[in-house]
Design an enzyme around this catalytic site. Structure first.
Site, short mmCIF file in Angstrom:
data_model
loop_
_atom_site.label_atom_id
_atom_site.label_comp_id
_atom_site.label_asym_id
_atom_site.label_seq_id
_atom_site.Cartn_x
_atom_site.Cartn_y
_atom_site.Cartn_z
N LYS A 111 5.89 -2.92 4.48
CA LYS A 111 7.33 -2.08 4.60
C LYS A 111 7.96 -2.40 5.99
CE LYS A 111 6.67 2.30 3.11
NZ LYS A 111 7.11 3.55 2.42
N LYS A 162 7.15 -1.01 8.65
CA LYS A 162 7.28 0.34 9.45
C LYS A 162 6.01 0.47 10.30
CE LYS A 162 9.92 3.58 6.72
NZ LYS A 162 10.15 4.81 6.00
N1 C2G Z 1 14.57 11.93 3.08
C1 C2G Z 1 15.44 12.79 2.75
N2 C2G Z 1 16.43 13.19 4.10
C2 C2G Z 1 16.08 12.52 5.27
C3 C2G Z 1 14.82 11.65 5.45
C4 C2G Z 1 14.25 11.28 4.30
O1 C2G Z 1 15.90 13.37 1.88
N3 C2G Z 1 16.92 12.87 6.37
C5 C2G Z 1 13.68 11.57 1.97
C6 C2G Z 1 13.95 10.05 1.63
O2 C2G Z 1 14.81 9.84 0.80
C7 C2G Z 1 12.33 9.92 0.87
C8 C2G Z 1 11.66 11.03 1.37
O3 C2G Z 1 12.44 11.81 2.30
O4 C2G Z 1 12.51 10.51 -0.72
C9 C2G Z 1 10.42 10.42 2.40
O5 C2G Z 1 11.20 9.51 3.44
P1 C2G Z 1 10.43 8.22 4.07
O6 C2G Z 1 9.37 9.11 4.82
O7 C2G Z 1 11.40 7.60 4.98
O8 C2G Z 1 9.95 7.39 2.91
P2 C2G Z 1 10.49 5.80 2.78
O9 C2G Z 1 10.02 5.11 3.97
O10 C2G Z 1 11.71 5.94 2.24
O11 C2G Z 1 9.52 5.41 1.65
O12 C2G Z 1 7.91 3.38 -2.54
C10 C2G Z 1 8.99 4.21 -1.83
C11 C2G Z 1 8.74 4.25 -0.56
O13 C2G Z 1 7.42 4.71 0.10
C12 C2G Z 1 9.68 5.59 0.31
#
Ligand code: C2G
Length: 143
Positions: free
Chosen positions: A44, A46
């Site tokens: 990803k 990251k």
């Molecule tokens: N999230 C949120 N508010 C934030 C940050 C994150 O609601 N301020 C939510 C994101 O929308 C996601 C979850 O928290 O649903 C996890 O966020 P991340 O760890 O950033 O996940 P991501 O990198 O988006 O990975 O297959 C899908 C991916 O693995 C999602």
């Protein structure tokens, strides 16, 4: 028993993550988090501050989370839904209309919850001076 599934990296666990998990759990009875492995995060683009085992330990300590499984590929979602008998996949709104999730709508319900504004792992790193903005431009929050 209504089973909810969500995906994410959950690095430097913060209140935006927790509010998402809380709301997801309130939609059912059992919440599964498919947590991105370190290898999948590399796919990803990251690099999490905490490794998979640490991020898993932190999620398992939350009252809202019933099970943590590894997220290794984009393609595993349909199998996850079938294997864990999932009724609904829930994600933050930054994933709304993403093709990676549209495909699962024939398998189970899909719901996007409003993302919590003002917090992200990227912002935390920048605020702590751990991650410099690129050319003075704050980087797009990515988790
Ligand atoms: N999230 C949120 N508010 C934030 C940050 C994150 O609601 N301020 C939510 C994101 O929308 C996601 C979850 O928290 O649903 C996890 O966020 P991340 O760890 O950033 O996940 P991501 O990198 O988006 O990975 O297959 C899908 C991916 O693995 C999602």
């Amino acid at each position: 028993m209504k089973r909810i599934l969500t995906y994410g990296t959950y690095d430097l666990l913060h209140y935006g993550h927790i509010r998402l998990l809380k709301r997801a759990k309130e939609l059912g009875d059992y919440l599964i988090v498919a947590l991105s492995t370190d290898e999948f995060n590399a796919l990803k683009g990251k690099k999490a501050y905490h490794n998979y085992e640490t991020r898993k330990e932190m999620l398992e300590a939350l009252r809202y989370v019933d099970l943590v499984i590894p997220e290794k590929t984009w393609e595993q979602k349909i199998n996850d839904i079938k294997e864990y008998n999932v009724d609904m996949v829930v994600m933050g709104s930054d994933w709304a209309n993403d093709e990676k999730f549209k495909a699962i709508e024939k398998e189970c319900d899909l719901l996007f919850l409003n993302r919590t504004e003002g917090v992200s792992t990227t912002k935390i790193k920048e605020d702590l001076g751990l991650k410099k903005p690129i050319n003075g431009v704050a980087q797009v929050p990515n988790c």
